[in-house]
Design a protein around this motif. Structure first.
Motif, PDB file in Angstrom:
ATOM      1  N   LYS A 172       0.828  -1.203   0.000  1.00 10.90           N
ATOM      2  CA  LYS A 172       0.000   0.000   0.000  1.00 10.90           C
ATOM      3  C   LYS A 172       0.864   1.255   0.000  1.00 10.90           C
ATOM      4  O   LYS A 172       1.997   1.253   0.492  1.00 10.90           O
ATOM      5  CB  LYS A 172      -0.920   0.007   1.215  1.00 10.90           C
ATOM      6  CG  LYS A 172      -0.189   0.024   2.549  1.00 10.90           C
ATOM      7  CD  LYS A 172      -1.151  -0.143   3.712  1.00 10.90           C
ATOM      8  CE  LYS A 172      -0.399  -0.248   5.038  1.00 10.90           C
ATOM      9  NZ  LYS A 172      -1.313  -0.510   6.168  1.00 10.90           N
ATOM     10  N   ASP A 184      -2.396  12.005  -8.438  1.00 10.47           N
ATOM     11  CA  ASP A 184      -2.227  11.060  -7.329  1.00 10.47           C
ATOM     12  C   ASP A 184      -3.054  11.486  -6.118  1.00 10.47           C
ATOM     13  O   ASP A 184      -3.630  10.658  -5.411  1.00 10.47           O
ATOM     14  CB  ASP A 184      -0.751  10.982  -6.910  1.00 10.47           C
ATOM     15  CG  ASP A 184       0.111  10.195  -7.889  1.00 10.47           C
ATOM     16  OD1 ASP A 184      -0.370   9.184  -8.424  1.00 10.47           O
ATOM     17  OD2 ASP A 184       1.269  10.599  -8.111  1.00 10.47           O
ATOM     18  N   HIS A 241      -6.677  10.366  -5.629  1.00 10.40           N
ATOM     19  CA  HIS A 241      -6.932   8.935  -5.478  1.00 10.40           C
ATOM     20  C   HIS A 241      -6.819   8.509  -4.021  1.00 10.40           C
ATOM     21  O   HIS A 241      -6.251   9.212  -3.191  1.00 10.40           O
ATOM     22  CB  HIS A 241      -5.938   8.121  -6.318  1.00 10.40           C
ATOM     23  CG  HIS A 241      -6.044   8.374  -7.781  1.00 10.40           C
ATOM     24  ND1 HIS A 241      -5.052   8.019  -8.683  1.00 10.40           N
ATOM     25  CD2 HIS A 241      -7.026   8.957  -8.524  1.00 10.40           C
ATOM     26  CE1 HIS A 241      -5.421   8.360  -9.905  1.00 10.40           C
ATOM     27  NE2 HIS A 241      -6.607   8.937  -9.839  1.00 10.40           N
ATOM     28  N   SER A 242      -7.354   7.333  -3.719  1.00  7.69           N
ATOM     29  CA  SER A 242      -7.237   6.745  -2.385  1.00  7.69           C
ATOM     30  C   SER A 242      -7.035   5.244  -2.530  1.00  7.69           C
ATOM     31  O   SER A 242      -7.199   4.677  -3.611  1.00  7.69           O
ATOM     32  CB  SER A 242      -8.495   7.035  -1.553  1.00  7.69           C
ATOM     33  OG  SER A 242      -9.642   6.445  -2.148  1.00  7.69           O
ATOM     34  N   CYS A 243      -6.648   4.610  -1.432  1.00  4.97           N
ATOM     35  CA  CYS A 243      -6.493   3.146  -1.390  1.00  4.97           C
ATOM     36  C   CYS A 243      -5.530   2.626  -2.455  1.00  4.97           C
ATOM     37  O   CYS A 243      -5.727   1.543  -3.015  1.00  4.97           O
ATOM     38  CB  CYS A 243      -7.849   2.458  -1.529  1.00  4.97           C
ATOM     39  SG  CYS A 243      -8.975   2.827  -0.178  1.00  4.97           S
ATOM     40  N   GLN A 244      -4.468   3.382  -2.731  1.00  5.56           N
ATOM     41  CA  GLN A 244      -3.510   2.964  -3.751  1.00  5.56           C
ATOM     42  C   GLN A 244      -2.655   1.799  -3.258  1.00  5.56           C
ATOM     43  O   GLN A 244      -2.246   1.760  -2.098  1.00  5.56           O
ATOM     44  CB  GLN A 244      -2.585   4.123  -4.134  1.00  5.56           C
ATOM     45  CG  GLN A 244      -3.301   5.337  -4.685  1.00  5.56           C
ATOM     46  CD  GLN A 244      -3.447   6.439  -3.672  1.00  5.56           C
ATOM     47  OE1 GLN A 244      -3.887   6.195  -2.551  1.00  5.56           O
ATOM     48  NE2 GLN A 244      -3.073   7.656  -4.046  1.00  5.56           N
ATOM     49  N   TYR A 282      -1.537  -2.124 -10.374  1.00  6.97           N
ATOM     50  CA  TYR A 282      -1.685  -0.950  -9.517  1.00  6.97           C
ATOM     51  C   TYR A 282      -3.175  -0.674  -9.354  1.00  6.97           C
ATOM     52  O   TYR A 282      -3.894  -0.500 -10.345  1.00  6.97           O
ATOM     53  CB  TYR A 282      -0.994   0.256 -10.140  1.00  6.97           C
ATOM     54  CG  TYR A 282      -1.048   1.504  -9.292  1.00  6.97           C
ATOM     55  CD1 TYR A 282      -0.292   1.603  -8.126  1.00  6.97           C
ATOM     56  CD2 TYR A 282      -1.848   2.584  -9.651  1.00  6.97           C
ATOM     57  CE1 TYR A 282      -0.335   2.746  -7.341  1.00  6.97           C
ATOM     58  CE2 TYR A 282      -1.895   3.735  -8.880  1.00  6.97           C
ATOM     59  CZ  TYR A 282      -1.135   3.810  -7.728  1.00  6.97           C
ATOM     60  OH  TYR A 282      -1.185   4.948  -6.948  1.00  6.97           O
ATOM     61  N   TYR A 287      -6.431   1.429  -7.237  1.00  8.79           N
ATOM     62  CA  TYR A 287      -6.751   2.648  -6.502  1.00  8.79           C
ATOM     63  C   TYR A 287      -8.241   2.938  -6.646  1.00  8.79           C
ATOM     64  O   TYR A 287      -8.930   2.355  -7.495  1.00  8.79           O
ATOM     65  CB  TYR A 287      -5.939   3.832  -7.031  1.00  8.79           C
ATOM     66  CG  TYR A 287      -6.216   4.190  -8.479  1.00  8.79           C
ATOM     67  CD1 TYR A 287      -7.132   5.184  -8.815  1.00  8.79           C
ATOM     68  CD2 TYR A 287      -5.556   3.527  -9.514  1.00  8.79           C
ATOM     69  CE1 TYR A 287      -7.391   5.503 -10.143  1.00  8.79           C
ATOM     70  CE2 TYR A 287      -5.805   3.836 -10.844  1.00  8.79           C
ATOM     71  CZ  TYR A 287      -6.723   4.830 -11.155  1.00  8.79           C
ATOM     72  OH  TYR A 287      -6.981   5.139 -12.468  1.00  8.79           O
ATOM     73  N   ASN A 288      -8.737   3.830  -5.811  1.00 13.92           N
ATOM     74  CA  ASN A 288     -10.085   4.370  -5.956  1.00 13.92           C
ATOM     75  C   ASN A 288      -9.963   5.773  -6.532  1.00 13.92           C
ATOM     76  O   ASN A 288      -9.155   6.581  -6.042  1.00 13.92           O
ATOM     77  CB  ASN A 288     -10.805   4.428  -4.606  1.00 13.92           C
ATOM     78  CG  ASN A 288     -11.158   3.045  -4.080  1.00 13.92           C
ATOM     79  OD1 ASN A 288     -10.937   2.040  -4.757  1.00 13.92           O
ATOM     80  ND2 ASN A 288     -11.685   2.988  -2.873  1.00 13.92           N
ATOM     81  N   LYS A 319     -13.499   1.849  -7.994  1.00 14.77           N
ATOM     82  CA  LYS A 319     -12.269   1.065  -7.970  1.00 14.77           C
ATOM     83  C   LYS A 319     -11.686   0.960  -9.376  1.00 14.77           C
ATOM     84  O   LYS A 319     -12.389   0.664 -10.335  1.00 14.77           O
ATOM     85  CB  LYS A 319     -12.544  -0.330  -7.410  1.00 14.77           C
ATOM     86  CG  LYS A 319     -12.963  -0.322  -5.948  1.00 14.77           C
ATOM     87  CD  LYS A 319     -13.174  -1.738  -5.424  1.00 14.77           C
ATOM     88  CE  LYS A 319     -13.565  -1.717  -3.952  1.00 14.77           C
ATOM     89  NZ  LYS A 319     -13.764  -3.086  -3.418  1.00 14.77           N
ATOM     90  N   PRO A 327      -2.237   9.090   1.934  1.00 13.34           N
ATOM     91  CA  PRO A 327      -3.419   8.627   1.201  1.00 13.34           C
ATOM     92  C   PRO A 327      -4.392   7.875   2.099  1.00 13.34           C
ATOM     93  O   PRO A 327      -3.990   7.140   3.003  1.00 13.34           O
ATOM     94  CB  PRO A 327      -2.825   7.699   0.134  1.00 13.34           C
ATOM     95  CG  PRO A 327      -1.425   8.185  -0.047  1.00 13.34           C
ATOM     96  CD  PRO A 327      -0.985   8.624   1.310  1.00 13.34           C
ATOM     97  N   GLN A 361      -6.370   5.097   3.308  1.00 17.03           N
ATOM     98  CA  GLN A 361      -6.325   3.646   3.155  1.00 17.03           C
ATOM     99  C   GLN A 361      -7.412   2.975   3.995  1.00 17.03           C
ATOM    100  O   GLN A 361      -7.315   1.799   4.341  1.00 17.03           O
ATOM    101  CB  GLN A 361      -4.946   3.114   3.577  1.00 17.03           C
ATOM    102  CG  GLN A 361      -3.804   3.530   2.671  1.00 17.03           C
ATOM    103  CD  GLN A 361      -3.797   2.780   1.348  1.00 17.03           C
ATOM    104  OE1 GLN A 361      -4.544   1.826   1.151  1.00 17.03           O
ATOM    105  NE2 GLN A 361      -2.955   3.215   0.423  1.00 17.03           N
TER     106      GLN A 361
END
Length: 210
Positions: free
Chosen positions: A55, A65, A68-71, A83, A85-86, A92, A195, A197
């Protein structure tokens, strides 16, 4: 070895092998010549593959970047990556591409070349290619920096990836950021993005470190 012991070992190594050019968002001129960690070897790459999903814990990323979230980055095998991300709407997304790993030699520094991405995502240029230079590594943690040039400026992005099975507390992230600044990897005036997570729930079958 606990996560914070890994972190302290990581930054001890960083002090030995990182260049004296700090990772920043934007500066005049061409991209600097980075001195990558000489510890980035085929065995390290194999370890990253075996770890699985990593993560994005902290970054100095692009404006894209930051939406985005949850990368997370996963090296699927010896040539492919994924890769995930949301996006800004919470949908998603996934990028599936290939990569090439270059290891230290007398004529070149180590780096990872990721192909098949999107511009301004994880340091990708207009062709969707990212060149990530590993500044330091410790089991479960790796630091990359990338750089792209636009007209008379260059933009540097910094990415700290951590094994997704490891839970980092806010105070752990505070300590990491403090150490990054103290060894000169990032300017003291900058604040690292953290970010979101929250989409990741702890695996009940994995023993988490305190």
């Amino acid at each position: 070895m606990t996560i914070m012991r890994n972190v302290m070992l990581l930054f001890t190594v960083t002090m030995l092998f990182v260049s004296d050019t700090s990772a920043q968002l934007s500066e005049n001129g061409d991209c600097p010549d980075y001195v990558a960690s000489s510890l980035f070897t085929p065995l390290v790459m194999l370890d990253l593959i075996n770890v699985g999903e990593m993560k994005l814990a902290m970054s100095l990323g692009s404006s894209v970047d930051r939406t985005h979230s949850c990368q997370a980055l996963t090296f699927v095998d010896g040539k492919n990556y994924r890769y995930t991300y949301n996006d800004r709407n919470g949908a998603k997304r996934a990028i599936n591409g290939s990569y090439q790993a270059s290891f230290p030699s007398f004529i070149s520094t180590s780096h990872l070349k990721l192909v098949g991405g999107y511009r301004n995502v994880m340091g990708a240029d207009s062709s969707g290619t990212s060149r990530l230079v590993p500044l330091a590594y410790s089991p479960g943690i790796i630091i990359f920096v990338s750089c792209s040039e636009t007209l008379w400026f260059h933009n540097q992005q910094f990415y700290l990836l951590v094994d997704s099975k490891i839970l980092l507390r806010p105070e752990d992230l505070d300590e990491i950021e403090k150490t990054l600044k103290s060894v000169g990897i990032i300017p003291a005036s900058l604040t690292l993005d953290r970010p979101d997570q929250s989409c990741r729930e702890p695996d009940p079958d994995v023993e988490q470190e305190a």
